[in-house]
Design a protein around this motif. Structure first.
Motif, mmCIF file in Angstrom:
data_model
loop_
_atom_site.group_PDB
_atom_site.id
_atom_site.type_symbol
_atom_site.label_atom_id
_atom_site.label_comp_id
_atom_site.label_asym_id
_atom_site.label_seq_id
_atom_site.Cartn_x
_atom_site.Cartn_y
_atom_site.Cartn_z
ATOM 1 N N GLU A 2 -4.794 -9.886 3.544
ATOM 2 C CA GLU A 2 -5.301 -8.580 3.529
ATOM 3 C C GLU A 2 -6.533 -8.389 4.627
ATOM 4 O OE1 GLU A 2 -6.392 -7.148 -0.098
ATOM 5 O OE2 GLU A 2 -8.833 -8.046 0.124
ATOM 6 N N THR B 227 5.923 -6.484 -0.166
ATOM 7 C CA THR B 227 5.107 -5.099 -0.420
ATOM 8 C C THR B 227 3.934 -4.834 0.342
ATOM 9 O OG1 THR B 227 5.984 -5.053 -2.688
ATOM 10 C CG2 THR B 227 4.347 -3.613 -2.041
ATOM 11 N N THR C 136 0.681 -3.015 1.346
ATOM 12 C CA THR C 136 -0.004 -1.710 0.668
ATOM 13 C C THR C 136 -1.104 -1.462 1.782
ATOM 14 O OG1 THR C 136 0.108 -2.736 -1.436
ATOM 15 C CG2 THR C 136 -2.005 -1.262 -0.966
ATOM 16 N N ASN C 137 -1.075 0.196 2.229
ATOM 17 C CA ASN C 137 -2.003 0.570 3.307
ATOM 18 C C ASN C 137 -3.213 1.300 2.276
ATOM 19 O OD1 ASN C 137 -3.103 2.113 5.304
ATOM 20 N ND2 ASN C 137 -1.387 2.041 6.290
ATOM 21 N N TRP C 138 -4.156 0.885 2.432
ATOM 22 C CA TRP C 138 -5.410 1.149 1.933
ATOM 23 C C TRP C 138 -6.068 2.378 2.383
ATOM 24 C CZ3 TRP C 138 -5.512 -0.676 -3.200
ATOM 25 C CH2 TRP C 138 -5.171 -1.831 -3.353
ATOM 26 N N ARG D 93 -9.771 7.720 -1.565
ATOM 27 C CA ARG D 93 -9.030 6.849 -2.734
ATOM 28 C C ARG D 93 -9.781 7.064 -3.892
ATOM 29 N NH1 ARG D 93 -9.720 0.458 -0.586
ATOM 30 N NH2 ARG D 93 -8.734 0.460 -2.995
#
Length: 261
Positions: free
Chosen positions: A125, A157, A159-161, A167
């Motif tokens: 990440e 998978t 995940t685009n934060w 958020r």
């Protein structure tokens, strides 16, 4: 002999040179048109333009070479057969790279993330630094540069934060069964409101999520800007213990009560 050479020059070599010159001019015109289209359309990603321009260059050059070969009297069918055989050999030798290439094209067209997004995928990440046809480069929080094969990203998978811009921040804390639970909830909500990070036009809530063995588990929820997620997390966590101490609210150690009968 000079006549044959002259005829060869006029019938084959000169037309082949003309085809080459015209082909190069056409290539430059097409590339200029593509560049102008990319400059006008903000929706075209730089990597997508790079990929399309590379494909267009290859196609035009193949057409130029085939036209020149045909004009020089070379059997183009044998050339095509040679290209096909070479392509098959290269495909077998570079199966992994071709898989990454196909995945890179998929990423460029579907756009699950873009430059500057914080993502997790492929076992890593970090912030996306570049998206190439074979690898995606990310920079981790501790400034490591990681090159992830594109096939690993498309097969896992992602995940685009950061894509959404906001958020939800959830902070969980345990308090003693003997503490004033409503006061603890109010303190947590006040900390969030006064932190300067939470979006005050959205609901800030605090509720009991679990009755654990040695504590009542409270969860503070609210919305923050994506860039403020970690600063808000640290600010709230740093403020909880001093605020609870001042109010006499205990954060208990894990414990077991034993009763003898």
């Amino acid at each position: 002999m000079p006549d044959k050479l002259l005829n060869l020059l006029l019938d084959n070599i000169v037309p082949a040179l003309i085809i080459l010159i015209v082909g190069v001019i056409v290539l430059k015109i097409v590339m200029a048109i593509l560049k102008r289209a990319m400059d006008k359309s903000k929706s075209i990603d730089a990597m997508l333009y790079k990929f399309i321009s590379s494909v267009v260059k290859i196609v035009i050059w193949v057409c130029i070479v085939m036209a020149i070969a045909s004009k020089l009297g070379i059997d183009t069918k044998s050339i095509l057969a040679l290209f096909a055989a070479a392509g098959a050999a290269v495909a077998l030798a570079l199966q992994g790279s071709l898989s990454n290439l196909a995945s890179g094209v998929l990423i460029i067209f579907t756009k699950p993330f873009a430059h500057g997004d914080f993502i997790s995928g492929g076992g890593s990440e970090g912030t996306v630094d570049s998206i190439d046809l074979l690898y995606t480069t990310i920079i981790t929080n501790d400034n490591k540069i990681v090159n992830i094969p594109n096939s690993q990203l498309t097969s896992s998978t992602i995940t685009n934060w950061t894509k959404s811009g906001t958020r939800r921040l959830d902070i969980t804390i345990g308090v003693s069964y003997d503490s004033n639970i409503e006061l603890a909830k109010d303190i947590l909500k006040d900390i969030a409101r006064n932190s300067g990070y939470y979006m005050l036009d959205s609901e800030i809530s605090c509720n009991i999520v679990e009755y654990a063995d040695s504590a009542i588990i409270l969860q503070l929820r609210g919305w923050v800007g994506t860039a403020a997620f970690w600063p808000a997390t640290y600010a709230v966590n740093n403020a909880i213990k001093p605020a609870f101490d001042r109010a006499g609210i205990e954060i208990p150690y894990p414990q077991v009560d034993v009763h003898n009968r």
